[in-house]
Design a protein around this motif. Structure first.
Motif, short mmCIF file in Angstrom:
data_model
loop_
_atom_site.label_atom_id
_atom_site.label_comp_id
_atom_site.label_asym_id
_atom_site.label_seq_id
_atom_site.Cartn_x
_atom_site.Cartn_y
_atom_site.Cartn_z
N GLN A 187 -11.85 0.27 -1.21
CA GLN A 187 -12.61 0.94 -0.15
C GLN A 187 -11.91 2.17 0.42
OE1 GLN A 187 -12.22 -2.49 -0.16
NE2 GLN A 187 -14.15 -3.48 0.41
N TYR A 188 -10.56 2.11 0.52
CA TYR A 188 -9.84 3.28 1.01
C TYR A 188 -9.99 4.45 0.04
CZ TYR A 188 -6.05 6.14 2.94
OH TYR A 188 -5.31 7.16 3.49
N GLN A 189 -9.98 4.16 -1.24
CA GLN A 189 -10.18 5.23 -2.24
C GLN A 189 -11.60 5.78 -2.19
OE1 GLN A 189 -7.41 6.30 -3.63
NE2 GLN A 189 -6.38 4.58 -2.59
N LEU A 219 -15.22 1.59 5.43
CA LEU A 219 -14.35 2.76 5.25
C LEU A 219 -15.10 3.98 4.74
CD1 LEU A 219 -10.96 1.34 3.95
CD2 LEU A 219 -11.22 3.23 5.55
N HIS A 222 -13.33 5.94 0.51
CA HIS A 222 -13.30 6.78 1.71
C HIS A 222 -12.73 8.16 1.38
CE1 HIS A 222 -12.28 8.12 5.79
NE2 HIS A 222 -11.05 8.32 5.35
N THR A 250 -8.12 -3.66 -0.31
CA THR A 250 -8.87 -2.70 0.51
C THR A 250 -8.39 -1.28 0.25
OG1 THR A 250 -9.15 -4.38 2.25
CG2 THR A 250 -9.53 -2.08 2.88
N PHE A 251 -7.08 -1.14 0.13
CA PHE A 251 -6.50 0.18 -0.15
C PHE A 251 -6.92 0.67 -1.53
CE2 PHE A 251 -2.96 2.58 -2.09
CZ PHE A 251 -2.92 3.68 -1.24
N THR A 259 0.80 -1.22 0.00
CA THR A 259 0.00 0.00 0.00
C THR A 259 0.83 1.27 0.00
OG1 THR A 259 -0.12 0.05 2.41
CG2 THR A 259 -1.84 -1.19 1.25
N ASP A 312 -12.94 -4.86 4.75
CA ASP A 312 -13.57 -3.59 5.09
C ASP A 312 -14.29 -3.62 6.44
OD1 ASP A 312 -14.40 -0.88 4.15
OD2 ASP A 312 -16.41 -1.74 4.19
N VAL A 340 -3.80 -0.46 6.25
CA VAL A 340 -5.22 -0.77 6.10
C VAL A 340 -5.41 -2.25 6.43
CG1 VAL A 340 -5.77 0.99 4.39
CG2 VAL A 340 -4.94 -1.22 3.63
N TYR A 350 -13.70 -1.51 9.80
CA TYR A 350 -14.02 -0.09 9.74
C TYR A 350 -15.48 0.17 10.10
CZ TYR A 350 -9.46 0.22 7.59
OH TYR A 350 -8.11 0.12 7.36
N ASP A 393 -6.77 4.10 14.04
CA ASP A 393 -7.01 2.94 13.19
C ASP A 393 -6.33 1.68 13.71
OD1 ASP A 393 -8.09 4.97 11.75
OD2 ASP A 393 -6.95 4.62 9.92
#
Length: 519
Positions: free
Chosen positions: A382-384, A404, A386, A378-379, A32, A41, A37, A44, A88
């Motif tokens: 879902q992180y994007q 996220l 977020h 996830t990065f 990442t 998901d 992360v 979160y 986190d």
């Protein structure tokens, strides 16, 4: 300081687990680019609920009650970690520390099987047992899922070892009592082993402690149910009702449907390796116990409760990504079999336990391998999502994967999957959502756009929704490789276009964003 051979084995096993976890975290962060992360998901969701608990709410939105957490106690523990400033990393800490305790207790329980023999074969089996044990409990993957499972395994071990102590001394100790009370509060599946332990105490004439513990557990669960009812929520969390066919059917109260659901679940699960292993373990415990004779008297309380709990997991449990749900049962099986195998010769017992550890470990091997790329997944997805929801386009949104995207997000998130929205959950329980139902829900929530998996919506989305963009990532642990971004409020199109253009420049190389024109 002089350590016994068992303590040396426990120390070595715990250090291997700790180093293995550090290596996994560092490897995932290499994927990442240094951002931590989790591999899925779901943690979160707990973090989102936890931050609202600290604000006096309960759910993913500050102004709306919902029960998306799969645990009664865990979101409050996460909230405590947030209050302490862990951020986190709170769920990771709540996985690693209990995980170390789990490995310490399990290694101590199985060591006597390997201690009784000597020679080169014994040394090989002892060395092999450490990684096999860690893999058998899936402790190579669970810490980076960030969920409550290591805590559940720990409470399960307190019950198991407490039952063993009860069998030896006749005393109901503090460890057993705490385990019985905590296990269901951490995960509802814990009721199986806690209930089995209480039945064993009753069967063996220990009415007072059994009734006292049963009453205390009932009071704890009743307090939770009353709180949920006060908030206008169902007795069971929406995550349990939504994801467990047996639980949702049982909540509906149709006895014939419950039996059908249990039967269908059993037929499906007996084709899965983890449940076949647990079924075989239950049979091995049942076969070994009579052979122990008088020596089996001390083991009998644990063995009987173990058989009930293992069969309950096979009948009513479920499987999911990263093999999260059967590991408490694996722990019960390992402790019980390590004791039951004492009926056999020293070498046979060690070999037999190794042959139990090996398929358990094999069933979890892929999850260890997939953990770093899953964190990157996830990065990348879902992180994007977020970042887009909180940094580039902070407006009310519709989602059906809510971890996220709702965490540290002050805007309202409408969850049409039903975990974070009780109204949506009730509608989904009646059948797949219709486009007009989705439209009504989004209008009521004041949603301006949506970031969803469209393949989860078998009847499609409202015609008035404009498909503005699609974000594509290679799929590892995500539910789908494509997230569709819809504009619901036409007046915001210029702002969304500008946000999408800026957002596209920040995406990782493996994530693609494709824009579409609105009619």
């Amino acid at each position: 300081m002089n350590f016994s051979s068992q303590q040396k084995y426990q120390i070595a096993s715990t250090l291997v687990f700790a180093m293995w976890t550090v290596q996994l975290v560092l490897r995932a962060m290499e994927f990442t680019g240094g951002v931590f992360v989790y591999s899925i998901d779901d943690p979160y969701i707990h973090l989102s609920v936890a931050e609202n608990i600290l604000l006096g709410g309960y759910g993913i939105n500050a102004n709306e009650f919902s029960s998306p957490s799969s645990s009664i106690l865990y979101p409050f523990l996460v909230a405590g970690m947030l209050a302490l400033g862990a951020g986190d990393l709170g769920p990771l800490i709540l996985n690693v520390l209990p995980g170390m305790a789990v490995i310490w207790l399990i290694s101590g329980a199985i060591w006597p099987v390997f201690e009784r023999q000597s020679g080169p074969v014994a040394r090989v089996l002892r060395i092999l047992s450490v990684p096999l044990m860690i893999l058998a409990l899936n402790m190579t993957a669970l810490p980076l899922t960030g969920m409550e499972h290591p805590l559940h395994i720990l409470a399960t071990l307190w019950i198991a070892l407490g039952l063993l102590r009860f069998g030896k001394t006749g005393r109901v100790g503090v460890m057993l009592g705490i385990g019985i009370l905590l296990s269901p509060m951490i995960r509802f599946e814990g009721l199986a082993f806690s209930g089995a332990a209480l039945l064993v105490l009753l069967a063996m004439g220990r009415w007072r402690p059994a009734i006292a513990l049963g009453a205390a557990l009932t009071a704890l669960l009743a307090t939770y149910v009353l709180l949920m009812k006060f908030l206008g929520l169902p007795a069971l969390p929406s995550s349990v009702l939504t994801k467990s066919g047996v639980a949702e059917t049982a909540y509906g109260g149709d006895f014939a449907a419950i039996l059908s659901s249990v039967w269908d679940n059993l037929i499906k699960k007996l084709s899965e390796l983890p449940d076949l292993i647990l079924t075989v373990c239950a049979l091995l415990i049942a076969i070994s116990l009579p052979l122990l004779g008088q020596a089996g008297k001390a083991i009998r309380p644990l063995a009987v409760a173990a058989i009930m709990a293992l069969l309950a997991q096979v009948l009513f449990g479920r499987e999911d990504i990263f093999g999260r749900y059967e590991n408490y049962a694996n722990a019960i099986a390992l402790v019980s079999l390590a004791l039951c195998f004492t009926v056999f010769s020293t070498r046979s017992a060690a070999i037999m336990l190794t042959f139990v550890l090996a398929p358990m470990a094999y069933s979890h091997f892929a999850y260890w391998v997939l953990t770093p790329p899953s964190a990157f997944n996830t990065f990348g997805q879902q992180y994007q999502m977020h970042l887009f929801a909180t940094r580039y386009f902070p407006h009310n949104l519709v989602a059906n994967d809510i971890g996220l995207v709702s965490y540290q997000n002050d805007q309202h998130v409408l969850d049409i999957y039903g975990l974070g929205s009780e109204e949506a959950r009730k509608l989904r329980a009646e059948g797949p959502l219709q486009p007009e139902q989705i439209k009504a829900l989004s209008q009521k929530a004041g949603s301006d756009y949506a970031m969803i998996y469209t393949h989860w919506l078998t009847n499609g989305v409202p015609d008035s929704w404009c498909l503005a963009a699609e974000m594509n990532t290679p799929r590892v642990s995500a539910a789908h490789d494509t997230v569709s971004i819809f504009l619901l409020t036409p007046e915001l199109e210029p702002e969304m276009r500008a946000a999408l253009s800026e957002f596209a420049t920040t995406l990782p190389a493996t994530t693609d964003l494709t824009e579409f024109d609105c009619p």
